[in-house]
Design an enzyme around this catalytic site. Structure first.
Site, PDB file in Angstrom:
ATOM      1  N   LYS A  83     -22.484 -22.106 -15.111  1.00 25.00           N
ATOM      2  CA  LYS A  83     -22.596 -23.294 -14.251  1.00 25.00           C
ATOM      3  C   LYS A  83     -21.867 -24.452 -14.932  1.00 25.00           C
ATOM      4  CE  LYS A  83     -26.488 -24.980 -11.510  1.00 25.00           C
ATOM      5  NZ  LYS A  83     -27.926 -25.252 -11.586  1.00 25.00           N
TER       6      LYS A  83
HETATM    7  C1  E4P Z   1     -29.272 -26.235  -8.500  1.00 21.04           C
HETATM    8  O1  E4P Z   1     -28.681 -25.338  -9.059  1.00 21.04           O
HETATM    9  C2  E4P Z   1     -30.061 -27.265  -9.177  1.00 21.04           C
HETATM   10  O2  E4P Z   1     -30.660 -26.662 -10.317  1.00 21.04           O
HETATM   11  C3  E4P Z   1     -31.185 -27.823  -8.363  1.00 21.04           C
HETATM   12  O3  E4P Z   1     -31.192 -27.313  -7.058  1.00 21.04           O
HETATM   13  C4  E4P Z   1     -31.392 -29.292  -8.496  1.00 21.04           C
HETATM   14  O4  E4P Z   1     -32.448 -29.683  -7.673  1.00 21.04           O
HETATM   15  P1  E4P Z   1     -33.234 -31.072  -7.831  1.00 21.04           P
HETATM   16  O5  E4P Z   1     -32.487 -32.123  -7.100  1.00 21.04           O
HETATM   17  O6  E4P Z   1     -34.562 -30.793  -7.179  1.00 21.04           O
HETATM   18  O7  E4P Z   1     -33.356 -31.344  -9.297  1.00 21.04           O
END
Ligand code: E4P
Length: 216
Positions: A83
């Protein structure tokens, strides 16, 4: 639509994997902090539980640093998906890793133009954050519609992974638009199964069955 769970909590992942409906996992540094465990150790454990893509995020902000960290993370398992943030260095890293056949999830996407860049960089997944978009007065789902349209216009293979999902309606809307993946907190996945009339129906059927005095 594929279902990913957005957590680094291996107990929750194990429970959801047992449904047979889990296609992958996404983690991020905040979720790793919440789990309170060693990052590489927890990613390795998740990879044993789920055999679909498991996203593990780099911390470095420069291309060389990202490549160094990706090297460590992709050795954990073949289904680790690196990522990277949606920055110039993140997309340079994406292009390089994708060319090597490594899965890449480009995260922190907040515009359709950013999603277009990620697709051109060969991303396996683009992660638009719908909940954070909504929180800031934008329309998260219209971003998903725009990305779907653009990706279809050019037949890009990058999968739209809807992230920062807050509730089951986000999942429903993502499915209607034709997003490829939804990554959800465990509570949202569990919420998808629930309906008050299902519970009420079971209750009524069981009460009547009791009266028959039979067993199966
Ligand atoms: C996606 O890969 C992220 O880890 C995640 O969806 C972030 O979500 P949040 O806005 O609830 O922190």
């Amino acid at each position: 639509m594929k279902f990913f769970v957005d957590t680094a909590d291996t107990a929750e992942i194990t429970e959801l994997a047992a449904t047979g409906l889990l296609d992958g996992v996404t983690t991020n540094p905040s979720l790793v902090h919440k789990a309170g465990r060693d990052f590489k150790e927890v990613v390795a454990e998740i990879c044993h539980i789920v055999h679909g893509p498991v996203s593990a995020e780099v911390i470095a902000l420069d291309h060389e640093g990202m490549m160094r960290e990706a090297e460590v993370l992709r050795k954990i398992a073949d289904h680790v998906c690196i990522k990277v943030p949606l920055t110039i260095d993140g997309l340079k890293t994406c292009k390089k890793l994708s060319a090597d056949g490594t899965m890449v999830n480009v995260t922190l996407c907040f515009s359709a133009n950013q999603a277009l860049l990620a697709a051109k960089a060969g991303a396996t997944f683009i992660s638009p954050f719908v909940g954070r978009h909504d929180d800031n007065g934008f329309d998260g789902m219209s971003l998903i519609e725009d990305i779907r349209l653009i990706y279809d216009n050019y037949a890009f293979h990058t999968e739209i992974l809807v992230a920062s999902i807050r509730h089951p309606i986000h999942v429903l809307q993502s499915a209607k638009i034709g997003a490829d993946v939804a990554t959800m907190p465990p509570s949202v996945i569990k919420g998808l199964f629930k309906h008050v009339l299902t519970d009420k129906g079971i209750e009524g059927f069981l009460a009547d069955w009791e009266k028959t005095g039979q067993s199966i």
